[in-house]
Design a protein around this motif. Structure first.
Motif, PDB file in Angstrom:
ATOM      1  N   HIS A   1      -5.225   3.250  -9.409  1.00 39.34           N
ATOM      2  CA  HIS A   1      -5.350   4.027  -8.177  1.00 39.34           C
ATOM      3  C   HIS A   1      -6.808   4.070  -7.725  1.00 39.34           C
ATOM      4  CE1 HIS A   1      -1.438   5.593  -7.224  1.00 39.34           C
ATOM      5  NE2 HIS A   1      -1.238   6.039  -8.440  1.00 39.34           N
TER       6      HIS A   1
ATOM      7  N   ASN B   1      -5.349   4.524   7.072  1.00 39.01           N
ATOM      8  CA  ASN B   1      -4.543   4.104   5.919  1.00 39.01           C
ATOM      9  C   ASN B   1      -5.453   3.438   4.892  1.00 39.01           C
ATOM     10  OD1 ASN B   1      -1.621   4.529   6.954  1.00 39.01           O
ATOM     11  ND2 ASN B   1      -2.640   3.414   8.616  1.00 39.01           N
TER      12      ASN B   1
ATOM     13  N   GLU C   1      -3.543  -6.896  -4.582  1.00 39.65           N
ATOM     14  CA  GLU C   1      -4.215  -5.785  -3.900  1.00 39.65           C
ATOM     15  C   GLU C   1      -3.423  -5.432  -2.646  1.00 39.65           C
ATOM     16  OE1 GLU C   1      -8.055  -6.952  -2.436  1.00 39.65           O
ATOM     17  OE2 GLU C   1      -7.347  -8.964  -1.918  1.00 39.65           O
ATOM     18  N   PRO C   2      -3.648  -4.261  -2.085  1.00 34.57           N
ATOM     19  CA  PRO C   2      -2.991  -3.938  -0.817  1.00 34.57           C
ATOM     20  C   PRO C   2      -3.350  -4.966   0.251  1.00 34.57           C
ATOM     21  CG  PRO C   2      -3.932  -1.961  -1.796  1.00 34.57           C
ATOM     22  CD  PRO C   2      -4.441  -3.118  -2.607  1.00 34.57           C
TER      23      PRO C   2
ATOM     24  N   ILE D   1      -4.468  -1.982   5.911  1.00 31.43           N
ATOM     25  CA  ILE D   1      -5.563  -1.052   5.624  1.00 31.43           C
ATOM     26  C   ILE D   1      -6.383  -0.796   6.888  1.00 31.43           C
ATOM     27  CG2 ILE D   1      -7.625  -0.658   4.213  1.00 31.43           C
ATOM     28  CD1 ILE D   1      -4.944  -0.757   2.658  1.00 31.43           C
TER      29      ILE D   1
ATOM     30  N   ASN E   1       0.828  -1.214   0.000  1.00 28.52           N
ATOM     31  CA  ASN E   1       0.000   0.000   0.000  1.00 28.52           C
ATOM     32  C   ASN E   1       0.865   1.269   0.000  1.00 28.52           C
ATOM     33  OD1 ASN E   1      -2.686   1.010  -0.204  1.00 28.52           O
ATOM     34  ND2 ASN E   1      -2.606   1.647   1.936  1.00 28.52           N
TER      35      ASN E   1
ATOM     36  N   PRO F   1      -6.897   2.117   1.262  1.00 30.37           N
ATOM     37  CA  PRO F   1      -6.179   1.513   0.133  1.00 30.37           C
ATOM     38  C   PRO F   1      -5.870   2.549  -0.946  1.00 30.37           C
ATOM     39  CG  PRO F   1      -8.495   0.891   0.097  1.00 30.37           C
ATOM     40  CD  PRO F   1      -8.269   1.590   1.401  1.00 30.37           C
ATOM     41  N   LEU F   2      -4.654   2.507  -1.444  1.00 29.62           N
ATOM     42  CA  LEU F   2      -4.245   3.410  -2.518  1.00 29.62           C
ATOM     43  C   LEU F   2      -4.505   2.817  -3.895  1.00 29.62           C
ATOM     44  CD1 LEU F   2      -0.797   4.626  -1.114  1.00 29.62           C
ATOM     45  CD2 LEU F   2      -3.040   5.721  -0.878  1.00 29.62           C
ATOM     46  N   TYR F   3      -4.666   1.480  -3.937  1.00 27.44           N
ATOM     47  CA  TYR F   3      -4.795   0.792  -5.216  1.00 27.44           C
ATOM     48  C   TYR F   3      -6.005  -0.135  -5.203  1.00 27.44           C
ATOM     49  CZ  TYR F   3       0.068   2.271  -5.173  1.00 27.44           C
ATOM     50  OH  TYR F   3       1.217   3.014  -5.057  1.00 27.44           O
TER      51      TYR F   3
ATOM     52  N   LYS G   1      -4.588  -6.571   3.410  1.00 28.33           N
ATOM     53  CA  LYS G   1      -5.669  -6.076   4.274  1.00 28.33           C
ATOM     54  C   LYS G   1      -5.173  -5.652   5.650  1.00 28.33           C
ATOM     55  CE  LYS G   1      -9.504  -8.448   1.972  1.00 28.33           C
ATOM     56  NZ  LYS G   1      -8.754  -8.636   0.723  1.00 28.33           N
TER      57      LYS G   1
END
Length: 340
Positions: free
Chosen positions: A337, A306, A296-297, A302, A262, A308-310, A299
């Motif tokens: 994004h 914070n 994916e980022p 997150i 992330n 998720p950026l993606y 979990k």
């Protein structure tokens, strides 16, 4: 085959026009200094001081730079030397021994090609490349070169040791990020590529590049350099040379590591310059997710503070976008994004 540099580059006195890089991307005649701040991780020593110390050292290098040199890593020195010898022997072979491997299909599981994507480029890069899948070895070894005679035996041993090393490094990174122990399982690491880059002497190094500025679309990339300088990393707005260290690997964190962390890890931009006198060879071992795997980022990284950026995506979708963008940098993330 007539496009391969190894077929004709030694006979030319000036750089062909279609290898001249646009002005704003040329390396020019400016002497690039070696980067003294690239972390050097002595894995054996770090582990001897305790696993927590090793975790922190690898994680700090990954998050701060995304790029470090790894020494005392456990891969046999003689095997590294032998693999480099076989790599050079391959490109020294007569054309007829290499012809059956040449292909411009990027999806072919073992292929010899030149530049990056020759047919779809406005200009070309000064390198030839042999590239093939290597995991599981038994599934792909029948596709590998049959010459040099020792190729399959040596590259099998190298691929297995490099797979083990890459896994160890990812375990340390994952532990440092707080991921579960088996996070980097086969779904995220099962796509493994062995690759040889061949960079012949170039008549005009100031006008050409061996590889363009790019970030790696992989999870991790391990590069074994010979003793010729050429790899450069982009940091704080300037290019810095990566000094070859005997029996070391340059470890480059790829864009999949950036997504999974992330954004805690940033995949660094880098390029390859050429020289007028020296023939340079590098060996690359890259780990990526399987094509159908979801990236994916993580979990655990997150929360409300914070986000998720993606977005989550299939790796094959990311790879397709990476190839289509052709700028090979941060811009590839535009489609992935999470919009604010």
């Amino acid at each position: 085959m007539e496009k391969l540099l190894s077929n004709w580059s030694s006979a030319v006195k000036s750089l062909p026009e279609n290898y001249v890089i646009p002005v704003d991307s040329r390396p020019g005649d400016v002497k690039v200094p070696f980067c003294k701040s690239i972390p050097v991780v002595d894995l054996k020593t770090a582990l001897s001081r305790g696993r927590h110390h090793a975790v922190q050292q690898v994680l700090e290098a990954s998050c701060d730079f995304g790029f470090f040199q790894l020494i005392n890593h456990g891969v046999d020195d003689d095997l590294m030397i032998d693999t480099m010898r076989v790599a050079k022997e391959f490109f020294d072979m007569p054309n007829e021994d290499k012809a059956s491997l040449y292909s411009e299909d990027p999806n072919k599981e073992c292929r010899l090609f030149t530049s990056v994507e020759y047919e779809n480029e406005k200009f070309h890069f000064w390198r030839d490349n042999l590239h093939h899948q290597c995991h599981p070895v038994d599934d792909f070894i029948h596709l590998w070169p049959q010459k040099p005679i020792r190729y399959r035996d040596v590259i099998t041993k190298y691929s297995i040791q490099m797979g083990n090393l890459s896994t160890r490094v990812l375990e340390l990174i994952g532990e440092g990020l707080g991921l579960e122990p088996d996070y980097f399982g086969d779904e995220l690491t099962g796509n493994r590529i062995f690759s040889i880059n061949d960079f012949p002497p170039c008549p005009s190094p100031s006008l050409a590049l061996g590889l363009p500025k790019h970030c790696d679309p992989t999870l991790t990339t391990f590069v074994q350099q010979d003793d010729i300088c050429g790899l450069q990393v982009y940091r704080n707005g300037e290019w810095l040379g990566v000094e070859p260290i005997p029996n070391a690997f340059v470890v480059i964190l790829g864009q999949q590591a950036q997504v999974i962390s992330n954004g805690k890890i940033t995949s660094p931009a880098h390029r390859v310059v050429t020289t007028s006198k020296d023939h340079r060879t590098t060996i690359v071992f890259a780990m990526s997710p399987k094509l159908d795997s979801i990236v994916e980022p993580a979990k655990v990284l997150i929360d409300n503070f914070n986000p998720p950026l993606y977005k989550a995506f299939q790796f094959k979708t990311f790879r397709k976008t990476f190839r289509e963008k052709k700028d090979y940098g941060e811009e590839v993330f535009e489609d992935f994004h999470v919009k604010a």
